[in-house]
Write a protein that holds these residues in place. Structure first.
Motif, PDB file in Angstrom:
ATOM      1  N   TYR A   1      -5.764  -6.773  -6.752  1.00 13.62           N
ATOM      2  CA  TYR A   1      -6.250  -6.734  -5.369  1.00 13.62           C
ATOM      3  C   TYR A   1      -6.590  -8.135  -4.858  1.00 13.62           C
ATOM      4  O   TYR A   1      -6.146  -8.547  -3.783  1.00 13.62           O
TER       5      TYR A   1
ATOM      6  N   VAL B   1      -8.912  -1.789   0.463  1.00 15.61           N
ATOM      7  CA  VAL B   1      -9.421  -2.619   1.554  1.00 15.61           C
ATOM      8  C   VAL B   1     -10.767  -3.262   1.227  1.00 15.61           C
ATOM      9  O   VAL B   1     -11.327  -3.973   2.072  1.00 15.61           O
TER      10      VAL B   1
ATOM     11  N   HIS C   1     -10.332  -7.519   5.582  1.00 15.63           N
ATOM     12  CA  HIS C   1      -9.492  -8.247   4.623  1.00 15.63           C
ATOM     13  C   HIS C   1      -8.059  -7.750   4.650  1.00 15.63           C
ATOM     14  O   HIS C   1      -7.791  -6.613   5.032  1.00 15.63           O
ATOM     15  N   LYS C   2      -7.184  -8.606   4.193  1.00 11.92           N
ATOM     16  CA  LYS C   2      -5.754  -8.266   4.085  1.00 11.92           C
ATOM     17  C   LYS C   2      -5.583  -7.074   3.159  1.00 11.92           C
ATOM     18  O   LYS C   2      -6.004  -7.111   1.997  1.00 11.92           O
ATOM     19  N   PRO C   3      -4.963  -5.998   3.637  1.00 15.06           N
ATOM     20  CA  PRO C   3      -4.816  -4.810   2.788  1.00 15.06           C
ATOM     21  C   PRO C   3      -3.822  -5.053   1.650  1.00 15.06           C
ATOM     22  O   PRO C   3      -2.880  -5.822   1.799  1.00 15.06           O
ATOM     23  N   VAL C   4      -4.065  -4.382   0.558  1.00 17.93           N
ATOM     24  CA  VAL C   4      -3.117  -4.401  -0.567  1.00 17.93           C
ATOM     25  C   VAL C   4      -2.634  -2.968  -0.773  1.00 17.93           C
ATOM     26  O   VAL C   4      -3.425  -2.069  -1.075  1.00 17.93           O
TER      27      VAL C   4
ATOM     28  N   THR D   1       1.963  -6.515  -0.872  1.00 20.59           N
ATOM     29  CA  THR D   1       1.356  -6.968   0.385  1.00 20.59           C
ATOM     30  C   THR D   1       2.160  -6.477   1.579  1.00 20.59           C
ATOM     31  O   THR D   1       1.719  -6.583   2.712  1.00 20.59           O
TER      32      THR D   1
ATOM     33  N   SER E   1      -4.562  -9.964  -1.863  1.00 18.06           N
ATOM     34  CA  SER E   1      -5.266 -10.132  -0.586  1.00 18.06           C
ATOM     35  C   SER E   1      -5.647 -11.601  -0.383  1.00 18.06           C
ATOM     36  O   SER E   1      -6.327 -11.937   0.583  1.00 18.06           O
TER      37      SER E   1
ATOM     38  N   ARG F   1      -7.651 -13.512  -2.061  1.00 18.35           N
ATOM     39  CA  ARG F   1      -9.097 -13.736  -2.162  1.00 18.35           C
ATOM     40  C   ARG F   1      -9.467 -14.212  -3.555  1.00 18.35           C
ATOM     41  O   ARG F   1     -10.605 -14.060  -3.973  1.00 18.35           O
TER      42      ARG F   1
END
Lengths: 143, 401
Positions: free
Chosen positions: B360, B14, B243-246, B397, B364, B366
């Motif tokens: 990651y 995260v 943030h979008k979890p991985v 994801t 995510s 990013r």
């Protein structure tokens, strides 16, 4: 390897597990730790046999081998990083599979004429006295 | 034994942060580790007080003939160093030699409930002087089999099976140049990577100083000072993070490693035996196969390892990786973008941090300008397929994946 100057390269420091190996090399014999139960050779020496897993009564001795084997792979070390070797000529370092056992492997410098080196090329062991009380096994190609 | 069951998609990354990677930092590496860790904690929207687990990869550096005792904070960073210097109060902590294994065990800890938020750090220090050199006259322990022959460097160890590969399959250094040049290109928009701002040409690669044939200077990762931190938590808690979890989907570790002959990495076939065994468990446990991985970050501390990982994981047949990577295929806009995050060859010797980081960041979404459009699944690997520290990690994801 046996020139006049004082030997300034690292020498092996035998320990409890490896003393038998180096004592034999001192007698100019290549020998490896061998299980008295199943006959499996091991290098480096092991605390119990990987062949028969006899945990209760390990029975090892160092037994002489032919010293003959074949080249598994090699490198030519051109950038020396070991004290006493700095500035030395390139070293051909080979991993050899001894004839006695498929997974009995020993790495050492290939001396003599190395130009015929190939995968699987046959080699023999040459033991040299490099300093007072210090001997090392090397390999050379069998023509 | 299956290693997946405990955390399959139950644990997520995260947050993450990495420091600049430089040859010698102006500050001790302990400072870099605290900076990276505070930044990762903030990235996850947390504070130090939330961290109740710490895991570190704390192995290396290797000093000449062990003339110097390693000191946490100066030479390495371990769990106790971070706990003490960040006033953390963990209920769980672990030091492993290397970082991706530490990350996988940290995931097990989160999945089992031993910790809620785990800080995972890997810090590397580049000591003054020649890395891996051997000084002194007494060769003890495993070095009694190698140093008397002038043989000590890991570069020389991987050179031997790499030579065997070249001889057996007909690959040449020209084929490896493709990988080295592309990986270097991949960090030209990553300012924290060591080789940012310094592209490599095929000519420069081929003219690189030979270390141990066929390993040249540019087949080795350059030792650096640098640090990377990641935050793991449960899938449930991850949903509340910024943030979008991985999700971590699976992992497999090399098992029953072949008998280690000091001063060598063994025959080339040991890499295949260990690697195919690992891949069988990785794909068998996950139900995935190589083609299912959108993002592929393979360990490249030494360039030949990338070829071996490609082959054992099934991205290409055995003995064909050198051919597989040619013709623009591995470029960022190619059919098979490989090590888009730059790996160790781009960042320096960060021991698997760049590979996990890129998985990651891509998943995510990013990754900024280098974001790959299709990025739902990923794989990273670490070390070699024949060493006990070797492993592969799968990411997703989608927690149902």
């Amino acid at each position: 390897m046996s020139d006049e100057r004082e030997y300034d390269r690292p020498v092996p420091v035998p320990d409890e597990m490896t003393a038998g190996f180096w004592e034999a090399v001192g007698r100019h014999e290549l020998s490896f730790q061998r299980c008295g139960h199943c006959g499996t050779y091991a290098h480096p020496p092991v605390s119990f046999c990987v062949g028969c897993h006899n945990l209760d009564q390990p029975a090892f001795s160092f037994e002489k081998v032919s010293g003959c084997g074949t080249i598994v792979n090699w490198t030519v070390i051109t950038d020396q990083m070991v004290s006493g070797f700095i500035g030395a000529d390139p070293i051909v370092h080979v991993l050899v599979r001894l004839d006695e056992q498929e997974d009995l492997l020993f790495p050492a410098t290939l001396i003599g004429d190395t130009s015929g080196i190939t995968l699987g090329a046959p080699v023999e062991t040459v033991i040299r006295d490099v300093a007072p009380g210090v001997s090392l096994p090397y390999f050379q190609l069998i023509p | 034994m299956s290693q997946r069951s405990l955390f399959r998609n139950k644990v997520a990354i995260v947050g993450a942060a990495v420091t600049n990677c430089v040859r010698h930092a102006d500050v001790a590496v302990g400072s870099l580790a605290v900076q990276a860790s505070d930044a990762a904690i903030a990235d996850a929207g947390l504070t130090r007080a939330d961290i109740d687990g710490v895991a570190c990869g704390a192995g290396l550096p290797s000093y000449a003939a062990s003339t110097r005792a390693l000191q946490p904070g100066f030479d390495l960073v371990n769990g106790d160093f971070l706990i003490n210097h960040m006033s953390l109060e963990p209920s769980w902590s672990l030091d492993k030699d290397s970082f991706p294994p530490a990350l996988a065990f940290a995931a097990q800890a989160v999945a089992s409930g031993a910790a809620k938020y785990v800080l995972v750090n890997r810090t590397l220090h580049n000591p003054v002087g020649r890395y891996n050199s051997f000084e002194g006259l007494g060769a003890k322990g495993s070095q009694q089999w190698s140093a008397p022959y002038g043989f000590v460097a890991p570069s020389s160890m991987i050179a031997m099976p790499y030579m065997e590969y070249q001889q057996r399959y007909g690959a040449r250094r020209e084929h490896m140049a493709t990988l080295a040049v592309q990986t270097r290109k991949n960090v030209q928009d990553i300012p924290t990577a060591y080789w940012h701002g310094k592209e490599l040409t095929v000519e420069q690669y081929l003219a690189g100083r030979m270390i141990s044939e066929p390993m040249s200077l540019f087949d080795n990762d350059i030792p650096v000072d640098g640090s990377g931190s990641f935050i793991l938590t449960s899938a449930e808690r991850a949903r509340d993070r910024p943030h979008k979890p991985v999700y971590l989907t699976g992992w497999a570790k090399v098992r029953n490693p072949s008998k280690f002959i000091p001063g060598t990495l063994g025959p080339l076939d040991d890499f295949y035996d260990g690697g195919f065994d690992l891949a069988g468990r990785l794909w068998g446990d996950s139900g995935w196969r190589a083609d299912d991985c959108d993002i592929v970050q393979l360990y490249d501390g030494f360039t030949p390892l990338v070829w071996l990982w490609l082959e054992v994981l099934g991205f290409c047949p055995q003995g064909e990786a050198w051919r597989f990577i040619q013709d623009g295929k591995i470029a960022r806009d190619g059919k098979f973008p490989l090590n888009s995050g730059g790996g160790n060859q781009g960042w320096g010797r960060l021991h698997g941090v760049p590979h996990v980081l890129e998985c990651y960041l891509q998943l995510s979404r990013r990754a900024g300008a280098r974001q790959i459009e299709r990025a739902e699944t990923a794989i990273s690997t670490y070390a070699t397929p024949c060493a006990p520290i070797g492993e592969a990690l799968l990411y997703s994801t989608d927690p149902e994946r």
